[in-house]
Each structure stands twice: as C-alpha cells, then as structure tokens.
Design a protein around this motif. Structure first.
Motif, PDB file in Angstrom:
ATOM      1  N   LEU A 149     -11.937  -2.151 -10.026  1.00 21.89           N
ATOM      2  CA  LEU A 149     -13.289  -2.089  -9.489  1.00 21.89           C
ATOM      3  C   LEU A 149     -14.016  -3.423  -9.586  1.00 21.89           C
ATOM      4  CD1 LEU A 149     -14.495   1.343 -10.941  1.00 21.89           C
ATOM      5  CD2 LEU A 149     -13.872   0.862  -8.571  1.00 21.89           C
ATOM      6  N   ARG A 150     -13.827  -4.136 -10.680  1.00 20.60           N
ATOM      7  CA  ARG A 150     -14.642  -5.308 -10.957  1.00 20.60           C
ATOM      8  C   ARG A 150     -13.975  -6.626 -10.569  1.00 20.60           C
ATOM      9  NH1 ARG A 150     -17.639  -4.754 -16.697  1.00 20.60           N
ATOM     10  NH2 ARG A 150     -18.831  -6.416 -15.697  1.00 20.60           N
ATOM     11  N   GLN A 151     -12.647  -6.630 -10.446  1.00 20.16           N
ATOM     12  CA  GLN A 151     -11.963  -7.896 -10.226  1.00 20.16           C
ATOM     13  C   GLN A 151     -11.287  -8.024  -8.862  1.00 20.16           C
ATOM     14  OE1 GLN A 151      -9.455  -9.047 -13.536  1.00 20.16           O
ATOM     15  NE2 GLN A 151     -10.930  -8.288 -15.054  1.00 20.16           N
ATOM     16  N   THR A 152     -11.275  -6.967  -8.067  1.00 15.66           N
ATOM     17  CA  THR A 152     -10.681  -7.055  -6.728  1.00 15.66           C
ATOM     18  C   THR A 152     -11.645  -7.771  -5.797  1.00 15.66           C
ATOM     19  OG1 THR A 152      -9.513  -4.963  -7.086  1.00 15.66           O
ATOM     20  CG2 THR A 152      -9.679  -5.765  -4.808  1.00 15.66           C
ATOM     21  N   ASP A 153     -11.197  -8.868  -5.205  1.00 11.58           N
ATOM     22  CA  ASP A 153     -12.084  -9.586  -4.296  1.00 11.58           C
ATOM     23  C   ASP A 153     -12.227  -8.816  -2.990  1.00 11.58           C
ATOM     24  OD1 ASP A 153     -10.155 -10.818  -2.122  1.00 11.58           O
ATOM     25  OD2 ASP A 153      -9.197 -11.211  -4.063  1.00 11.58           O
ATOM     26  N   GLU A 154     -13.270  -9.129  -2.240  1.00 15.61           N
ATOM     27  CA  GLU A 154     -13.622  -8.357  -1.052  1.00 15.61           C
ATOM     28  C   GLU A 154     -12.541  -8.419   0.015  1.00 15.61           C
ATOM     29  OE1 GLU A 154     -16.391  -5.758   0.971  1.00 15.61           O
ATOM     30  OE2 GLU A 154     -15.777  -6.264  -1.074  1.00 15.61           O
ATOM     31  N   ALA A 155     -11.924  -9.575   0.205  1.00 20.72           N
ATOM     32  CA  ALA A 155     -10.869  -9.694   1.216  1.00 20.72           C
ATOM     33  C   ALA A 155      -9.682  -8.801   0.881  1.00 20.72           C
ATOM     34  CB  ALA A 155     -10.427 -11.153   1.338  1.00 20.72           C
ATOM     35  N   THR A 156      -9.294  -8.771  -0.384  1.00 23.95           N
ATOM     36  CA  THR A 156      -8.184  -7.913  -0.810  1.00 23.95           C
ATOM     37  C   THR A 156      -8.552  -6.445  -0.653  1.00 23.95           C
ATOM     38  OG1 THR A 156      -7.414  -9.583  -2.384  1.00 23.95           O
ATOM     39  CG2 THR A 156      -6.677  -7.318  -2.741  1.00 23.95           C
ATOM     40  N   ARG A 157      -9.775  -6.104  -1.022  1.00 23.98           N
ATOM     41  CA  ARG A 157     -10.226  -4.710  -0.912  1.00 23.98           C
ATOM     42  C   ARG A 157     -10.172  -4.228   0.537  1.00 23.98           C
ATOM     43  NH1 ARG A 157     -14.557  -1.402   0.096  1.00 23.98           N
ATOM     44  NH2 ARG A 157     -15.728  -3.113   1.044  1.00 23.98           N
ATOM     45  N   LEU A 158     -10.706  -5.013   1.449  1.00 26.36           N
ATOM     46  CA  LEU A 158     -10.716  -4.621   2.857  1.00 26.36           C
ATOM     47  C   LEU A 158      -9.309  -4.568   3.432  1.00 26.36           C
ATOM     48  CD1 LEU A 158     -13.814  -6.655   4.081  1.00 26.36           C
ATOM     49  CD2 LEU A 158     -13.681  -4.188   3.657  1.00 26.36           C
ATOM     50  N   SER A 159      -8.473  -5.517   3.039  1.00 22.29           N
ATOM     51  CA  SER A 159      -7.096  -5.536   3.531  1.00 22.29           C
ATOM     52  C   SER A 159      -6.331  -4.300   3.061  1.00 22.29           C
ATOM     53  CB  SER A 159      -6.398  -6.809   3.046  1.00 22.29           C
ATOM     54  OG  SER A 159      -5.053  -6.833   3.447  1.00 22.29           O
ATOM     55  N   MET A 160      -6.551  -3.903   1.802  1.00 18.66           N
ATOM     56  CA  MET A 160      -5.902  -2.700   1.274  1.00 18.66           C
ATOM     57  C   MET A 160      -6.292  -1.468   2.096  1.00 18.66           C
ATOM     58  SD  MET A 160      -4.028  -1.473  -1.379  1.00 18.66           S
ATOM     59  CE  MET A 160      -4.237  -2.544  -2.810  1.00 18.66           C
ATOM     60  N   GLY A 161      -7.574  -1.323   2.378  1.00 16.08           N
ATOM     61  CA  GLY A 161      -8.025  -0.179   3.165  1.00 16.08           C
ATOM     62  C   GLY A 161      -7.467  -0.190   4.576  1.00 16.08           C
ATOM     63  N   ASN A 162      -7.413  -1.346   5.196  1.00 19.94           N
ATOM     64  CA  ASN A 162      -6.900  -1.444   6.567  1.00 19.94           C
ATOM     65  C   ASN A 162      -5.413  -1.100   6.634  1.00 19.94           C
ATOM     66  OD1 ASN A 162      -9.383  -2.204   7.622  1.00 19.94           O
ATOM     67  ND2 ASN A 162      -8.990  -4.398   7.365  1.00 19.94           N
ATOM     68  N   ARG A 163      -4.644  -1.572   5.654  1.00 23.23           N
ATOM     69  CA  ARG A 163      -3.207  -1.267   5.665  1.00 23.23           C
ATOM     70  C   ARG A 163      -2.952   0.224   5.448  1.00 23.23           C
ATOM     71  NH1 ARG A 163      -2.611  -6.535   3.135  1.00 23.23           N
ATOM     72  NH2 ARG A 163      -2.875  -5.586   1.070  1.00 23.23           N
ATOM     73  N   ALA A 164      -3.729   0.836   4.548  1.00 19.39           N
ATOM     74  CA  ALA A 164      -3.568   2.281   4.334  1.00 19.39           C
ATOM     75  C   ALA A 164      -3.924   3.054   5.592  1.00 19.39           C
ATOM     76  CB  ALA A 164      -4.442   2.732   3.168  1.00 19.39           C
ATOM     77  N   ARG A 165      -4.964   2.624   6.292  1.00 17.07           N
ATOM     78  CA  ARG A 165      -5.345   3.296   7.540  1.00 17.07           C
ATOM     79  C   ARG A 165      -4.229   3.196   8.580  1.00 17.07           C
ATOM     80  NH1 ARG A 165      -8.822   5.358  11.163  1.00 17.07           N
ATOM     81  NH2 ARG A 165      -8.849   4.408  13.225  1.00 17.07           N
ATOM     82  N   ARG A 166      -3.646   2.024   8.735  1.00 16.12           N
ATOM     83  CA  ARG A 166      -2.547   1.876   9.699  1.00 16.12           C
ATOM     84  C   ARG A 166      -1.385   2.803   9.342  1.00 16.12           C
ATOM     85  NH1 ARG A 166      -3.956  -3.724   9.476  1.00 16.12           N
ATOM     86  NH2 ARG A 166      -2.269  -4.149   7.991  1.00 16.12           N
ATOM     87  N   ARG A 167      -1.119   2.944   8.059  1.00 12.60           N
ATOM     88  CA  ARG A 167       0.003   3.786   7.623  1.00 12.60           C
ATOM     89  C   ARG A 167      -0.230   5.241   8.001  1.00 12.60           C
ATOM     90  NH1 ARG A 167       3.972   3.139   3.558  1.00 12.60           N
ATOM     91  NH2 ARG A 167       5.368   4.945   3.655  1.00 12.60           N
ATOM     92  N   VAL A 168      -1.406   5.774   7.690  1.00 16.05           N
ATOM     93  CA  VAL A 168      -1.628   7.191   7.976  1.00 16.05           C
ATOM     94  C   VAL A 168      -1.774   7.444   9.478  1.00 16.05           C
ATOM     95  CG1 VAL A 168      -2.604   7.655   5.699  1.00 16.05           C
ATOM     96  CG2 VAL A 168      -4.137   7.062   7.592  1.00 16.05           C
ATOM     97  N   MET A 169      -2.311   6.491  10.207  1.00 16.27           N
ATOM     98  CA  MET A 169      -2.425   6.670  11.650  1.00 16.27           C
ATOM     99  C   MET A 169      -1.053   6.733  12.313  1.00 16.27           C
ATOM    100  SD  MET A 169      -5.562   7.052  12.705  1.00 16.27           S
ATOM    101  CE  MET A 169      -5.428   6.634  14.446  1.00 16.27           C
TER     102      MET A 169
END
Length: 386
Positions: free
Chosen positions: A316-336
């Motif tokens: 929660l405290r150490q993940t930078d914003e670029a990594t956080r957004l990239s993680m969410g985008n990759r998970a979205r592509r996977r489930v789609m």
C-alpha cells in the motif's frame, strides 16, 4: 441436429442478489447463452427472504418461474424437464437432493450439477451433511460443473463417481465492470459478507494495517458483521452494496483486497467472482495466497499476494503509481481475454453439446410418470409470482 439448445436451470436465485452471489453468475451466464441462440427456463424456489429484495424479477434473456413446493415443481414443469436438451441443478437449491433425484430420473437430455460452492459442498459431504447434494446423486448427473478446478475434478470422478467433472469458473459482465478513473476515496477496500473463517485474514490484511497507518483510508462493504467488531476510525463500513454500486466501489479504491474462505483455500483453484470484477475495473488486487491462483493471474505482475499486515502495508505504501496502474491494466487484459460471461457461456455450450453427441439416446422421452402430471391446472401462468 441443431446446436441451439433448450435448457432448464434450477438455481438458488436469479431474481434477487440480496446476500446471494449466485445471482450475478446466473445473470451473466444466461444472458450470454441466450445471445448464442439458446432457449432457457430458470426455475427458482419462492422463498420469503428473497421476496422483498427481487432486483431483477423478470430477466429479458430467459423465462423465469417461481415455485413454492416440490409438488408444484413436479406438477407444472415435468414436461419441460423431460423434453429439454439439458437440465442443470445448482448448488444450494432448496431440497436439492429431492430435486436432483427427480431431475435425473425424468430428464430426457443431458443432466448436470452446477456447483458454485464446490469446496463447501465437499466439506459438507465429508461431514454427512447432504443439504443439497448426496454422494449417491453425483454419479446420476451426466456432468459435474465445478467452480473449482485442479485436483478437485479428479477427486469428484475417482472418489465420488462423477462420469465427467469439468471446470466452469465464475465470470463477470464487461458491460457492468470497467475502469472509471476518479480520485480514490480509499487506499484499500474489501467487499464480502461476514464469515468466521474469512475474518482473521481480513483483520490481518486490512484492519491491522488500518490501525498501523492512521493516515490511510480503508473500507469494508458487506452485511452480517457482528456489532462486537471494533473498527478503526479510518475504516468506512458499508452495510450493503447492491450490484449496481459494485463498479463504483472498485473504482474508488487504490487497491482492493481479496480474502478466500478456508474450504476454498484447501481446495485451491477456486477464484472468486470478486477477483474478476475488480480486475475488470482495472483496480489492483491484493490477495491471500492459495494453490491455483497462479493459473488465473501472474503473481507479481497481474496481482499482489500478502500473508501479513507488514506485507500488505508495504504494498500500500511503497508501490509507485506507475507500477500500481500497470498492475491493474495487466489484470484487466487477462480477465477480458479469458473470464467474461461470454467465455463461460461458450464453454458450457461446448460441454453440453459434447455430452449430447456422446449419447445417442439423449432426448428420448422417458417413461411418463402420471403422478407428475396429475394436476396441471394448479400451475401458474408464465412469469411466476409477483
């Protein structure tokens, strides 16, 4: 032989999502089956706890009928069951053993048990709890469709005698779950009905991080939490979120938490629908760890796992914003690409057509049970009860 199927489904509920995760699964699956040209009748026991909370009383993609008793089910729908290409009975159907025995004796087409609760079901069977399924009924169904994959499928065939146990995971509706960029209200949120076995993990991965990070913002949504729980001041409690509010909830979080029930952890390979819905919104997920999660998401690049409050806080405290957004985008592509309701409908269609093709006697009328047709005048008109 037409590939368009006449399907009868007896499920817990499609009309009400109140305290009932099955409704979301049925709604998406049946809508996509109808889009593929199949005719569907959904039969639901009319029970008092769903009556005041029917948020979808008449789905447009299927016929929906309510019945009040086994006798009414038999009197009114025996012909539809006998003539259907496939009849599917779901987990937690009231009087499910009696319903299943009647279906497997009288259906002329493929019969299947659709287990939306497989690890819970097997734990109940091991205790001699035959609430909606009994060991002797499993071999009578042509297919066992399971929310759990992996070794559990082999166990169902070898130990319980299922002719064919197949995975049919939960899914999500892309028209309902998608990113809506907005300033986050919470650093970490969780949605789920209270359960004794999930609470220790929820405490470890959300409540204790909230206590140790007073500046952080947290949320827990779901009913039935005991009043004795002392929530930190920075945890927002939401008693109930209807499905129409789920997307907004996920999109309001920097991260969302997934917590798995003990039976599901022991079985492994049991992804929650919340995993897919959150990923579809592009919200990065922190999950507890269990066997098979790596077959759903790539750990570390599509999903985070945490085993302790320290690990959760570090994410929660150490993940930078670029990594956080990239993680969410990759998970979205996977489930789609793998886990939409359309994927599940196509998978189920393939299972049913294959089972029908393997048995040339499917579809032949069975011996007419005159008692089941004894009083059709008692049947309700189409549309069920209001």
């Amino acid at each position: 032989m037409s590939d368009r199927l006449d399907i009868v489904i007896l499920g817990l509920s499609i009309t009400s999502s109140w305290g009932n995760g099955h409704a979301t699964t049925y709604r998406g699956l049946l809508r996509e089956l109808a889009a593929r040209g199949h005719r569907i009748l959904f039969l639901e026991r009319d029970v008092p706890w769903y009556a005041p909370h029917r948020d979808l009383p008449n789905p447009v993609y299927c016929e929906t009928e309510l019945y009040q008793s086994l006798e009414e089910l038999r009197d009114c729908f025996a012909d539809r069951v006998r003539r259907a290409d496939a009849v599917i009975v779901g987990s937690y159907v009231p009087a499910g053993v009696e319903v299943g025995k009647w279906v497997t004796r009288n259906a002329g087409g493929v019969t299947a048990f659709y287990d939306i609760d497989t690890p819970v079901t097997l734990a109940k069977l091991s205790r001699g709890d035959y609430e909606y399924l009994s060991p002797d009924l499993i071999p009578a169904y042509n297919l066992y469709l399971s929310f759990t994959g992996g070794p559990t499928l082999q166990r169902l065939e070898r130990e319980y005698g299922s002719p064919s146990a197949l995975p049919l995971y939960c899914s999500f509706d892309p028209s309902l779950y998608y990113p809506e960029p907005q300033p986050p209200k919470w650093d970490l949120g969780y949605m789920g009905t209270y359960s004794d076995d999930r609470q220790p993990t929820l405490n470890e991965l959300l409540v204790e991080p909230a206590r140790n990070w007073p500046e952080g913002r947290f949320a827990v949504a779901g009913p039935q939490y005991p009043s004795s729980i002392e929530w930190p001041d920075n945890v927002t409690r939401i008693e109930h979120l209807p499905p129409a509010k789920h997307r907004e909830f996920y999109n309001s979080q920097r991260f969302t938490l997934n917590v798995t029930r003990d039976d599901m952890i022991r079985a492994g390979y049991s992804p929650s629908v919340r995993l897919f819905e959150a990923a579809a919104c592009g919200t990065p997920i922190i999950s507890d760890a269990w066997d098979g999660l790596e077959t759903i998401f790539e750990i570390g690049t599509e999903i985070f796992t945490a085993r302790s409050r320290e690990q959760a806080l570090q994410i929660l405290r150490q993940t930078d914003e670029a990594t956080r957004l990239s993680m969410g985008n990759r998970a979205r592509r996977r489930v789609m690409s793998e886990h939409t309701a359309a994927h599940r409908a196509e998978q189920l269609e393939r299972y049913l057509l294959s089972a029908r093709a393997a048995r040339p006697d499917f579809g032949e009328p069975k011996t007419r049970d005159e008692r089941l047709f004894s009083d059709e005048s008692r049947c309700l008109p189409a549309g069920g009860r209001e």
